[in-house]
Motif scaffolding. Structure first.
Motif, PDB file in Angstrom:
ATOM      1  N   LYS A  25      26.689 -18.959 129.552  1.00  0.00           N
ATOM      2  CA  LYS A  25      27.529 -20.108 129.222  1.00  0.00           C
ATOM      3  C   LYS A  25      28.635 -20.278 130.258  1.00  0.00           C
ATOM      4  O   LYS A  25      28.930 -21.393 130.692  1.00  0.00           O
ATOM      5  CB  LYS A  25      28.144 -19.953 127.830  1.00  0.00           C
ATOM      6  N   LEU A  26      29.242 -19.164 130.658  1.00  0.00           N
ATOM      7  CA  LEU A  26      30.284 -19.199 131.679  1.00  0.00           C
ATOM      8  C   LEU A  26      29.715 -19.677 133.014  1.00  0.00           C
ATOM      9  O   LEU A  26      30.303 -20.526 133.687  1.00  0.00           O
ATOM     10  CB  LEU A  26      30.922 -17.821 131.840  1.00  0.00           C
ATOM     11  N   GLU A  27      28.551 -19.144 133.379  1.00  0.00           N
ATOM     12  CA  GLU A  27      27.895 -19.562 134.620  1.00  0.00           C
ATOM     13  C   GLU A  27      27.598 -21.060 134.589  1.00  0.00           C
ATOM     14  O   GLU A  27      27.830 -21.769 135.571  1.00  0.00           O
ATOM     15  CB  GLU A  27      26.596 -18.772 134.821  1.00  0.00           C
ATOM     16  N   GLN A  28      27.106 -21.542 133.468  1.00  0.00           N
ATOM     17  CA  GLN A  28      26.785 -22.960 133.315  1.00  0.00           C
ATOM     18  C   GLN A  28      28.029 -23.822 133.484  1.00  0.00           C
ATOM     19  O   GLN A  28      28.004 -24.824 134.188  1.00  0.00           O
ATOM     20  CB  GLN A  28      26.144 -23.204 131.939  1.00  0.00           C
ATOM     21  N   THR A  29      29.126 -23.409 132.873  1.00  0.00           N
ATOM     22  CA  THR A  29      30.384 -24.151 132.983  1.00  0.00           C
ATOM     23  C   THR A  29      30.864 -24.199 134.428  1.00  0.00           C
ATOM     24  O   THR A  29      31.260 -25.261 134.925  1.00  0.00           O
ATOM     25  CB  THR A  29      31.457 -23.504 132.089  1.00  0.00           C
ATOM     26  N   ILE A  30      30.806 -23.066 135.101  1.00  0.00           N
ATOM     27  CA  ILE A  30      31.257 -22.999 136.502  1.00  0.00           C
ATOM     28  C   ILE A  30      30.369 -23.865 137.389  1.00  0.00           C
ATOM     29  O   ILE A  30      30.874 -24.640 138.223  1.00  0.00           O
ATOM     30  CB  ILE A  30      31.278 -21.539 136.989  1.00  0.00           C
ATOM     31  N   LEU A  31      29.063 -23.758 137.226  1.00  0.00           N
ATOM     32  CA  LEU A  31      28.146 -24.550 138.045  1.00  0.00           C
ATOM     33  C   LEU A  31      28.326 -26.053 137.821  1.00  0.00           C
ATOM     34  O   LEU A  31      28.314 -26.831 138.776  1.00  0.00           O
ATOM     35  CB  LEU A  31      26.693 -24.159 137.752  1.00  0.00           C
ATOM     36  N   ARG A  32      28.501 -26.446 136.572  1.00  0.00           N
ATOM     37  CA  ARG A  32      28.716 -27.868 136.279  1.00  0.00           C
ATOM     38  C   ARG A  32      29.998 -28.376 136.920  1.00  0.00           C
ATOM     39  O   ARG A  32      30.031 -29.463 137.483  1.00  0.00           O
ATOM     40  CB  ARG A  32      28.745 -28.098 134.772  1.00  0.00           C
ATOM     41  N   GLN A  33      31.079 -27.571 136.858  1.00  0.00           N
ATOM     42  CA  GLN A  33      32.348 -27.991 137.446  1.00  0.00           C
ATOM     43  C   GLN A  33      32.234 -28.093 138.968  1.00  0.00           C
ATOM     44  O   GLN A  33      32.756 -29.026 139.569  1.00  0.00           O
ATOM     45  CB  GLN A  33      33.476 -27.037 137.058  1.00  0.00           C
ATOM     46  N   GLU A  34      31.541 -27.144 139.584  1.00  0.00           N
ATOM     47  CA  GLU A  34      31.321 -27.202 141.032  1.00  0.00           C
ATOM     48  C   GLU A  34      30.553 -28.464 141.407  1.00  0.00           C
ATOM     49  O   GLU A  34      30.846 -29.104 142.417  1.00  0.00           O
ATOM     50  CB  GLU A  34      30.564 -25.969 141.515  1.00  0.00           C
ATOM     51  N   TYR A  35      29.557 -28.814 140.596  1.00  0.00           N
ATOM     52  CA  TYR A  35      28.758 -30.014 140.851  1.00  0.00           C
ATOM     53  C   TYR A  35      29.627 -31.273 140.750  1.00  0.00           C
ATOM     54  O   TYR A  35      29.585 -32.129 141.631  1.00  0.00           O
ATOM     55  CB  TYR A  35      27.589 -30.079 139.870  1.00  0.00           C
ATOM     56  N   VAL A  36      30.424 -31.367 139.706  1.00  0.00           N
ATOM     57  CA  VAL A  36      31.303 -32.527 139.517  1.00  0.00           C
ATOM     58  C   VAL A  36      32.304 -32.618 140.666  1.00  0.00           C
ATOM     59  O   VAL A  36      32.541 -33.703 141.216  1.00  0.00           O
ATOM     60  CB  VAL A  36      32.019 -32.465 138.152  1.00  0.00           C
ATOM     61  N   ASP A  37      32.878 -31.494 141.067  1.00  0.00           N
ATOM     62  CA  ASP A  37      33.830 -31.482 142.176  1.00  0.00           C
ATOM     63  C   ASP A  37      33.174 -31.958 143.469  1.00  0.00           C
ATOM     64  O   ASP A  37      33.780 -32.684 144.256  1.00  0.00           O
ATOM     65  CB  ASP A  37      34.422 -30.087 142.368  1.00  0.00           C
ATOM     66  N   SER A  38      31.938 -31.548 143.681  1.00  0.00           N
ATOM     67  CA  SER A  38      31.199 -31.968 144.871  1.00  0.00           C
ATOM     68  C   SER A  38      30.979 -33.485 144.875  1.00  0.00           C
ATOM     69  O   SER A  38      31.158 -34.143 145.903  1.00  0.00           O
ATOM     70  CB  SER A  38      29.851 -31.241 144.925  1.00  0.00           C
ATOM     71  N   LYS A  40      32.805 -35.721 143.363  1.00  0.00           N
ATOM     72  CA  LYS A  40      34.110 -36.350 143.594  1.00  0.00           C
ATOM     73  C   LYS A  40      34.489 -36.326 145.070  1.00  0.00           C
ATOM     74  O   LYS A  40      34.989 -37.310 145.609  1.00  0.00           O
ATOM     75  CB  LYS A  40      35.194 -35.655 142.764  1.00  0.00           C
ATOM     76  N   ARG A  41      34.276 -35.173 145.736  1.00  0.00           N
ATOM     77  CA  ARG A  41      34.589 -35.069 147.166  1.00  0.00           C
ATOM     78  C   ARG A  41      33.758 -36.052 147.981  1.00  0.00           C
ATOM     79  O   ARG A  41      34.270 -36.715 148.888  1.00  0.00           O
ATOM     80  CB  ARG A  41      34.336 -33.647 147.671  1.00  0.00           C
ATOM     81  N   ASN A  42      32.476 -36.143 147.664  1.00  0.00           N
ATOM     82  CA  ASN A  42      31.600 -37.059 148.388  1.00  0.00           C
ATOM     83  C   ASN A  42      32.020 -38.509 148.179  1.00  0.00           C
ATOM     84  O   ASN A  42      32.022 -39.302 149.123  1.00  0.00           O
ATOM     85  CB  ASN A  42      30.145 -36.865 147.962  1.00  0.00           C
ATOM     86  N   MET A  43      32.375 -38.861 146.957  1.00  0.00           N
ATOM     87  CA  MET A  43      32.799 -40.231 146.666  1.00  0.00           C
ATOM     88  C   MET A  43      34.092 -40.557 147.412  1.00  0.00           C
ATOM     89  O   MET A  43      34.229 -41.626 148.000  1.00  0.00           O
ATOM     90  CB  MET A  43      32.988 -40.429 145.163  1.00  0.00           C
ATOM     91  N   LYS A  44      35.039 -39.633 147.408  1.00  0.00           N
ATOM     92  CA  LYS A  44      36.304 -39.834 148.109  1.00  0.00           C
ATOM     93  C   LYS A  44      36.058 -40.026 149.600  1.00  0.00           C
ATOM     94  O   LYS A  44      36.634 -40.910 150.227  1.00  0.00           O
ATOM     95  CB  LYS A  44      37.253 -38.667 147.874  1.00  0.00           C
TER      96      LYS A  44
END
Length: 70
Positions: A25-38, A40-44
């Motif tokens: 569950k922790l791994e899933q949360t971290i991976l999802r947040q990394e994906y969302v951050d990526s 956002k960076r690409n969109m910016k």
């Protein structure tokens, strides 16, 4: 990034079928947040590279109207 997306999908399917351990569950949360951050960076980066041509022929960069959350 492809490996991360694959792992996110594996964890999702496992959660639907048999459930996840606390570590997963922790791994899933971290991976999802990394994906969302990526995303956002690409969109910016894309928005920062947009240029507008005015009717008089001048070219101007799109000014950022988005702000980082504090």
């Amino acid at each position: 990034m492809d490996e991360r997306i694959k792992r996110i999908n594996e964890l999702y399917h496992k959660s639907q079928n048999e459930g996840l351990t606390d570590e997963e569950k922790l791994e899933q949360t971290i991976l999802r947040q990394e994906y969302v951050d990526s995303i956002k960076r690409n969109m910016k980066a894309q928005l920062d590279n947009i240029e507008i041509e005015r009717p008089d022929g001048t070219i101007e960069k799109l000014k950022p109207v988005y702000k980082k959350k504090k």
